[in-house]
Design an enzyme around this catalytic site. Structure first.
Site: not given
Length: 446
Positions: A276-277, A289, A361, A246, A168
């Protein structure tokens, strides 16, 4: 002194149920920091507390008896949880060669124990590995390179295809192997440049990542991020997704330009990219998460905004596509996109016309793990997802694989989808395998 004794007893009453809960759920990803030494310390502390309570005569009263019994629970509950884990692990490791051949290629796993992942790789129970910060902490880059090469040797010896080896390295705040690899700025830092400069610099970033990853034996980078940057901070409790830091830009054209150039640079080195995503988490305020999240935007609006970069980059690259754990309510309000047949087959394969490799994911994320994991695993396979990622806590692989194993044994898996997915996995990463293998061979000669 009497006050301190009373305070101590109150704290013991409060701590007992917490200790019991932690012991019963010792294998939960949220309790990963307690594994190993933490579990031993919890059991030792429980036993010590029981001994102290007994020596002080707390067993004589009813309340004292109850407190002693409560502190006897953590070792018992932890033993039960450990036994359950070991039985599940034994069942997975005992899977037949046919079951491993059918299901194993669909799983990519993060790991801490090399002997353990080597066994999974050798038996064909996994199709890929994910390497991250803890795989290189306190070690040299050469040690990790040798470890990856050893796993690929094991695959060859077993007559199995090479592992997909993922990392990653997005740049910016997400660069889990940097240092020792080069810390590259976020692609978002390029948005202020002229278009030609944007492309040149992004391509350079891709080549830097690619050369270093290929030299390590990594053949798939889980980057770039194509989610559109939200105009404001999503959520004060968003400590992990951090998509505002990000994402490349709010303008889909800028995202497409920079991401396309980055992917070109990456692919030149023989390393595959992962977009992604999908279907996009820039608009979502919830951190997947930890929690389930809903994307309520109409499909027509997404097609002209959020999905433009995905469509553009997929049209001229061999990138994989990561599907996130957000629920695209306009298409399938009952399940996350990562295991929705309507999203994967209807949108990704249908509307976007993408026939490459689709991956989830991390299944250890709360949006999936805190719900019905087995249902999500079976539905993801039946939706035509090719790779199921178990990254943060590799020990959860046994739980996730057991779900697929049970689905297979009960006839719940779609044979046609598995066959089509197997064909995509066999095609794999034609741009990645040869250069990555060459890099490994060079490393050995050196």
């Amino acid at each position: 002194m009497q006050f301190l004794n009373r305070l101590g007893l109150i704290l013991l009453w409060l701590a007992a149920p917490l200790a019991a809960f932690a012991a019963a759920n010792k294998n939960d990803p949220y309790l990963l920091p307690l594994r190993g030494g933490g579990n031993i310390a919890l059991v030792a502390a429980s036993i010590l507390i029981v001994i102290v309570l007994l020596r002080r005569g707390r067993w004589r009263g009813i309340a004292g008896k109850l407190l002693v019994m409560l502190w006897c629970l953590p070792p018992l509950l932890m033993s039960t949880a450990h036994l359950k884990f070991e039985l599940r692990k034994r069942d997975v490791l005992a899977a037949s060669a046919a079951e491993a051949h059918q299901l194993g290629p669909h799983f990519m796993v993060g790991y801490s124990s090399f002997p353990e992942v080597a066994r999974l790789a050798g038996q064909g129970l996994i199709g890929g590995i994910y390497v991250t910060r803890h795989n290189i902490g306190g070690r040299t880059i050469e040690a990790l390179r040798a470890e990856i090469a050893a796993l690929q040797d094991k695959r060859r010896a077993a007559g199995l295809p090479p592992l997909v080896v993922a990392a990653d390295q997005e740049g910016g705040i997400v660069g889990h192997l940097a240092p020792p690899l080069t810390k590259v700025p976020a692609l978002a830092t390029l948005t202020g440049l002229a278009p030609d400069e944007q492309q040149a610099k992004a391509e350079e970033f891709g080549r830097i990542h690619g050369r270093e990853l290929a030299g390590l034996g990594v053949n798939l980078n889980l980057a770039p991020v194509l989610d559109l940057r939200p105009p404001q901070r999503r959520n004060r409790l968003d400590f992990h997704t951090l998509i505002g830091q990000r994402a490349i830009a709010t303008n889909p054209v800028v995202v497409s330009t920079i991401a396309s150039a980055y992917v070109r640079g990456l692919e030149e080195t023989g390393v595959g990219a992962t977009l992604k995503h999908f279907p996009g988490i820039g608009r979502v305020r919830t951190d997947t998460h930890h929690f389930s999240a809903r994307l309520d935007t109409p499909v027509k609006e997404l097609e002209t905004t959020d999905w433009l970069p995905f469509r553009e980059v997929l049209s001229h690259s061999r990138s994989a596509l990561m599907v996130g754990h957000v629920t695209l309510t306009a298409v399938d309000p009952d399940r996350a996109a990562s295991h929705s047949r309507q999203v994967v087959q209807g949108i990704v394969r249908g509307k976007l016309g993408y026939q490459g490799m689709v991956m989830t994911d991390d299944l250890v994320m709360g949006a999936i793990y805190q719900n019905d994991v087995c249902k999500a695993v079976v539905e993801a396979i039946n939706a035509g997802v090719d790779l199921l990622l178990v990254a943060y806590d590799g020990a959860q692989f046994y739980r996730v694989f057991a779900c697929a194993l049970e689905g297979s044994r009960q006839g719940s898996l779609d044979a046609a989808m598995l066959h089509a997915s197997a064909a995509r996995l066999e095609r794999g990463f034609p741009i990645a395998q040869a250069p990555a293998s060459s890099a490994i061979s060079i490393a050995r000669r050196n």
